[in-house]
Each structure stands twice: as structure tokens, then as C-alpha cells.
Scaffold this active site. Structure first.
Site: not given
Length: 173
Positions: A32-33, A120, A124
Site C-alpha cells: 500500500v505504501d 500490518s 508485516y
């Protein structure tokens, strides 16, 4: 405040604020980042660099707000989710803080509509079912506030969409 879930690409959502599952560098990354930075353009990266120059990196659980650049939003709120590793209560609290600090920034900036990704749950490795429960429970704590009118959980994959849909539509929550 209305809470809903959709399956979509968060970079295509029209909202006052889109939330970025950022890393602590604020310089873009994967998932997403990376997508938000690519589609939002150089204005977002410049704003993130300005924040870094003032405060240094963004710690896990914290949130900062920038322009949305080329996105169909006024702002991007960047929050740094925890890396699961062996998990534990501390990670759960940190994930909840991502949602709390994002909502506080949204209210401070008179944001009416906030679109959240599944923070996350990608690289992550936070368990998706637990992350969904934490996200929804934390956001429900803001039901009584009168600034944010709508929260949209934007799930990129079907698995997350189904988890959020089930939790949001379960009468026992």
C-alpha cells in the site's frame, strides 16, 4: 459515524483522507505504501521528507498527515504499523494506536471521510483476523464523535474483505 467495508484499491478511493500503512522512514516502500507514493506523486514524498527533517522517523503506532498529491483526497495520513514477528499484546496495542492516532489527526483536520487499508497484514505478517478485530473495535470507540462521518475499510484482497464484512455484520460485536 458510518463504518463500512469495500474490496478495492485504496489509491482509487475518493475520501477526505486516505490512510497509508507506512514504514518508519516515511519514504515509501512496498504494498500500500508504494502504491500511494507512486499514484500520489512527488508532492507526498516531499511532504514526508519535510516531516522527517522536523521530527525524524515516524515511530510504530504514530501517525502524520500530508497532502494527498495526485490522489482523489485532501490528505494522506501515514501510520506505521507493527511487524508481527512473535506477536503479543504489545503488538496488538501498537496496531490499535495506529487507528487511534489516525482518527485523532482526522478529527484535528476536520476530515469527514477516512479510508483505511488493512494495516500490518501484508509483509508485516499481522494475523488478518486479529488485525480486523482490532481495527474495527478501535474505530467503533469513535462512534460518538461528531467530526468524522464515515470510515471505510478498503480491503485489497478478498480474504480481508470477508473478515471485515463478517465482523461488521455480526450482531454480537
Amino acid at each position: 459515524m458510518e463504518i463500512r467495508v469495500i474490496q478495492s484499491d485504496i489509491t482509487t478511493i475518493k475520501a477526505d483522507a486516505i490512510v497509508n500503512a507506512a514504514n518508519s522512514s516515511l519514504l515509501g516502500g512496498s504494498g500500500v505504501d508504494g502504491a500511494i507514493h507512486r499514484k500520489g506523486g512527488s508532492e507526498i514524498l516531499k511532504a514526508c521528507k519535510d516531516i522527517r527533517n522536523k521530527q525524524g522517523k515516524c515511530n510504530v503506532g504514530e501517525a502524520v498527515i500530508t497532502t494527498a498529491g495526485n490522489l482523489d483526497a485532501r490528505y494522506v495520513i501515514h501510520t506505521v504499523g507493527p511487524v508481527w514477528n512473535q506477536g503479543g499484546k504489545e503488538k496488538e496495542i501498537l496496531l490499535s494506536e495506529c487507528y487511534n492516532n489516525t482518527m485523532l489527526l482526522a478529527m484535528e483536520n476536520n476530515v469527514k471521510t477516512v479510508a483505511f487499508p488493512n494495516i500490518s497484514t501484508g509483509i508485516y505478517k499481522f494475523p488478518k483476523d486479529l488485525a480486523a478485530q482490532i481495527a474495527i473495535n478501535t474505530i467503533k470507540e469513535y462512534k460518538a464523535q461528531e467530526i468524522v462521518e464515515e470510515v471505510i475499510f478498503v480491503c485489497f484482497d478478498k480474504e480481508n474483505y470477508e473478515l471485515y464484512y463478517k465482523i461488521l455484520n455480526n450482531k454480537h460485536n
